[in-house]
Design a protein around this motif. Sequence first.
Motif, PDB file in Angstrom:
ATOM      1  N   GLY A  35       0.796  -1.219   0.000  1.00  0.00           N
ATOM      2  CA  GLY A  35       0.000   0.000   0.000  1.00  0.00           C
ATOM      3  C   GLY A  35       0.826   1.265   0.000  1.00  0.00           C
ATOM      4  N   ASN A  36       2.149   1.152   0.107  1.00  0.00           N
ATOM      5  CA  ASN A  36       3.011   2.340   0.162  1.00  0.00           C
ATOM      6  C   ASN A  36       2.827   3.205  -1.073  1.00  0.00           C
ATOM      7  OD1 ASN A  36       4.001   1.355   2.566  1.00  0.00           O
ATOM      8  ND2 ASN A  36       6.007   0.809   1.767  1.00  0.00           N
ATOM      9  N   GLY A  37       2.321   4.392  -0.862  1.00  0.00           N
ATOM     10  CA  GLY A  37       2.108   5.314  -1.970  1.00  0.00           C
ATOM     11  C   GLY A  37       1.109   4.822  -2.995  1.00  0.00           C
ATOM     12  N   GLY A  38       0.382   3.765  -2.674  1.00  0.00           N
ATOM     13  CA  GLY A  38      -0.580   3.199  -3.618  1.00  0.00           C
ATOM     14  C   GLY A  38       0.066   2.550  -4.823  1.00  0.00           C
ATOM     15  N   LYS A  39       1.391   2.319  -4.751  1.00  0.00           N
ATOM     16  CA  LYS A  39       2.146   1.853  -5.926  1.00  0.00           C
ATOM     17  C   LYS A  39       1.593   0.559  -6.528  1.00  0.00           C
ATOM     18  CE  LYS A  39       6.303   4.119  -4.408  1.00  0.00           C
ATOM     19  NZ  LYS A  39       7.399   3.963  -3.498  1.00  0.00           N
ATOM     20  N   PHE A  40       1.269  -0.425  -5.682  1.00  0.00           N
ATOM     21  CA  PHE A  40       0.735  -1.694  -6.192  1.00  0.00           C
ATOM     22  C   PHE A  40      -0.549  -1.448  -6.970  1.00  0.00           C
ATOM     23  CE2 PHE A  40      -2.315  -5.167  -5.699  1.00  0.00           C
ATOM     24  CZ  PHE A  40      -1.631  -6.196  -6.321  1.00  0.00           C
ATOM     25  N   TRP A  41      -1.434  -0.619  -6.397  1.00  0.00           N
ATOM     26  CA  TRP A  41      -2.750  -0.392  -6.997  1.00  0.00           C
ATOM     27  C   TRP A  41      -2.628   0.441  -8.270  1.00  0.00           C
ATOM     28  CZ3 TRP A  41      -5.908  -3.808  -5.195  1.00  0.00           C
ATOM     29  CH2 TRP A  41      -5.639  -4.338  -3.924  1.00  0.00           C
ATOM     30  N   VAL A  42      -1.702   1.373  -8.294  1.00  0.00           N
ATOM     31  CA  VAL A  42      -1.469   2.168  -9.497  1.00  0.00           C
ATOM     32  C   VAL A  42      -0.893   1.270 -10.595  1.00  0.00           C
ATOM     33  CG1 VAL A  42      -0.105   4.048 -10.498  1.00  0.00           C
ATOM     34  CG2 VAL A  42      -1.230   4.360  -8.279  1.00  0.00           C
ATOM     35  N   LEU A  43       0.084   0.432 -10.243  1.00  0.00           N
ATOM     36  CA  LEU A  43       0.667  -0.488 -11.220  1.00  0.00           C
ATOM     37  C   LEU A  43      -0.390  -1.450 -11.766  1.00  0.00           C
ATOM     38  CD1 LEU A  43       3.150  -1.589 -12.706  1.00  0.00           C
ATOM     39  CD2 LEU A  43       3.594  -3.033 -10.722  1.00  0.00           C
ATOM     40  N   LEU A  44      -1.218  -1.993 -10.881  1.00  0.00           N
ATOM     41  CA  LEU A  44      -2.294  -2.887 -11.320  1.00  0.00           C
ATOM     42  C   LEU A  44      -3.239  -2.151 -12.268  1.00  0.00           C
ATOM     43  CD1 LEU A  44      -3.836  -5.570 -11.187  1.00  0.00           C
ATOM     44  CD2 LEU A  44      -4.980  -4.700  -9.122  1.00  0.00           C
ATOM     45  N   THR A  45      -3.551  -0.916 -11.951  1.00  0.00           N
ATOM     46  CA  THR A  45      -4.427  -0.109 -12.807  1.00  0.00           C
ATOM     47  C   THR A  45      -3.802   0.105 -14.183  1.00  0.00           C
ATOM     48  OG1 THR A  45      -5.426   0.970 -10.897  1.00  0.00           O
ATOM     49  CG2 THR A  45      -5.584   2.129 -13.009  1.00  0.00           C
ATOM     50  N   VAL A  46      -2.510   0.392 -14.213  1.00  0.00           N
ATOM     51  CA  VAL A  46      -1.814   0.579 -15.499  1.00  0.00           C
ATOM     52  C   VAL A  46      -1.879  -0.705 -16.312  1.00  0.00           C
ATOM     53  CG1 VAL A  46       0.454   0.962 -16.554  1.00  0.00           C
ATOM     54  CG2 VAL A  46      -0.326   2.445 -14.690  1.00  0.00           C
ATOM     55  N   VAL A  47      -1.648  -1.845 -15.675  1.00  0.00           N
ATOM     56  CA  VAL A  47      -1.728  -3.137 -16.383  1.00  0.00           C
ATOM     57  C   VAL A  47      -3.138  -3.347 -16.938  1.00  0.00           C
ATOM     58  CG1 VAL A  47      -1.628  -5.648 -16.082  1.00  0.00           C
ATOM     59  CG2 VAL A  47       0.173  -4.205 -15.114  1.00  0.00           C
ATOM     60  N   LEU A  48      -4.147  -3.050 -16.117  1.00  0.00           N
ATOM     61  CA  LEU A  48      -5.532  -3.200 -16.581  1.00  0.00           C
ATOM     62  C   LEU A  48      -5.834  -2.272 -17.762  1.00  0.00           C
ATOM     63  CD1 LEU A  48      -7.339  -3.433 -13.113  1.00  0.00           C
ATOM     64  CD2 LEU A  48      -7.027  -5.302 -14.774  1.00  0.00           C
ATOM     65  N   LEU A  49      -5.268  -1.086 -17.734  1.00  0.00           N
ATOM     66  CA  LEU A  49      -5.479  -0.133 -18.833  1.00  0.00           C
ATOM     67  C   LEU A  49      -4.786  -0.570 -20.120  1.00  0.00           C
ATOM     68  CD1 LEU A  49      -5.089   3.212 -16.882  1.00  0.00           C
ATOM     69  CD2 LEU A  49      -7.164   2.439 -18.070  1.00  0.00           C
ATOM     70  N   ILE A  50      -3.662  -1.240 -20.002  1.00  0.00           N
ATOM     71  CA  ILE A  50      -2.894  -1.668 -21.177  1.00  0.00           C
ATOM     72  C   ILE A  50      -3.591  -2.812 -21.912  1.00  0.00           C
ATOM     73  CG2 ILE A  50      -0.750  -2.830 -21.882  1.00  0.00           C
ATOM     74  CD1 ILE A  50       0.671  -1.128 -19.714  1.00  0.00           C
ATOM     75  N   ILE A  51      -4.181  -3.728 -21.163  1.00  0.00           N
ATOM     76  CA  ILE A  51      -4.822  -4.903 -21.756  1.00  0.00           C
ATOM     77  C   ILE A  51      -6.204  -4.507 -22.299  1.00  0.00           C
ATOM     78  CG2 ILE A  51      -5.670  -7.247 -21.331  1.00  0.00           C
ATOM     79  CD1 ILE A  51      -3.585  -7.334 -18.987  1.00  0.00           C
ATOM     80  N   PRO A  52      -6.431  -4.648 -23.597  1.00  0.00           N
ATOM     81  CA  PRO A  52      -7.712  -4.206 -24.173  1.00  0.00           C
ATOM     82  C   PRO A  52      -8.951  -4.798 -23.477  1.00  0.00           C
ATOM     83  CG  PRO A  52      -6.162  -4.696 -25.931  1.00  0.00           C
ATOM     84  CD  PRO A  52      -5.515  -5.133 -24.635  1.00  0.00           C
ATOM     85  N   LYS A  53      -8.889  -6.056 -23.127  1.00  0.00           N
ATOM     86  CA  LYS A  53     -10.056  -6.717 -22.517  1.00  0.00           C
ATOM     87  C   LYS A  53     -10.397  -6.146 -21.137  1.00  0.00           C
ATOM     88  CE  LYS A  53     -11.904 -11.240 -21.359  1.00  0.00           C
ATOM     89  NZ  LYS A  53     -11.691 -12.672 -21.294  1.00  0.00           N
ATOM     90  N   THR A  54      -9.406  -5.592 -20.437  1.00  0.00           N
ATOM     91  CA  THR A  54      -9.639  -5.084 -19.078  1.00  0.00           C
ATOM     92  C   THR A  54      -9.543  -3.557 -18.994  1.00  0.00           C
ATOM     93  OG1 THR A  54      -7.299  -5.355 -18.482  1.00  0.00           O
ATOM     94  CG2 THR A  54      -8.780  -7.218 -18.020  1.00  0.00           C
ATOM     95  N   ARG A  55      -9.512  -2.919 -20.144  1.00  0.00           N
ATOM     96  CA  ARG A  55      -9.316  -1.462 -20.163  1.00  0.00           C
ATOM     97  C   ARG A  55     -10.400  -0.702 -19.392  1.00  0.00           C
ATOM     98  NH1 ARG A  55      -7.434  -0.294 -25.514  1.00  0.00           N
ATOM     99  NH2 ARG A  55      -5.500  -1.037 -24.595  1.00  0.00           N
ATOM    100  N   THR A  56     -11.644  -1.124 -19.508  1.00  0.00           N
ATOM    101  CA  THR A  56     -12.714  -0.431 -18.788  1.00  0.00           C
ATOM    102  C   THR A  56     -12.544  -0.586 -17.283  1.00  0.00           C
ATOM    103  OG1 THR A  56     -14.228  -0.725 -20.645  1.00  0.00           O
ATOM    104  CG2 THR A  56     -15.211  -0.207 -18.521  1.00  0.00           C
ATOM    105  N   VAL A  57     -12.144  -1.767 -16.837  1.00  0.00           N
ATOM    106  CA  VAL A  57     -11.879  -1.984 -15.408  1.00  0.00           C
ATOM    107  C   VAL A  57     -10.731  -1.072 -14.970  1.00  0.00           C
ATOM    108  CG1 VAL A  57     -11.271  -3.669 -13.631  1.00  0.00           C
ATOM    109  CG2 VAL A  57     -12.674  -4.377 -15.560  1.00  0.00           C
TER     110      VAL A  57
END
Length: 179
Positions: A35-57
């Motif tokens: 949870g430090n600086g939200g880094k895990f959640w931001v990284l997960l969000t970036v991965v979700l944005l990159i993958i077309p199937k999960t972009r909306t998530v």
Amino acid sequence: MEIIQSMDFAVLDFIRENFRCAFLDTVMPAVTSLGNGGKFWVLLTVVLLIIPKTRTVGKVSAVSLLICFLVTNVTIKPLAARVRPYDINTAVELIVKAPSDFSFPSGHTSIAFAGASSIFFCNKKAGIPFLVLAAVIGLSRLYLYVHFPTDVIAGAVIGTAAGYAGYRIIAGRSSKRIS
């Protein structure tokens, strides 16, 4: 307020007296670091944005994290200005670096629940493991004596509300679930 703080300390001291062990002294700092600086959640969000199937998530998560940050870190923490438990009970030796910001609400917990709940609102099955992780991150903040239970509860509520708001803003206009 004094009654609530007394109950908060009772819970923290119970955890410290009954669960403190070498194994958890190693695991909990690692868990909390997600949870430090939200880094895990931001990284997960970036991965979700990159993958077309999960972009909306990913979009839902991005909006949720932004709402959560603005509500928790920019607005409530400075207004509440609550000191941390280890600043009051100075006999406690921390096993992590002492945070420098205010205690209420828990930023680690709020950002974890914002990320996890945004996934959950889009896809319940995929979201459940992330909600469990968010809960463990919240518990780690108690174990490490850096937050009061009411900080963690408030963080979970704010994060979940931010996750729902992000879902409604981006994807909630229809009742159809997103994968």
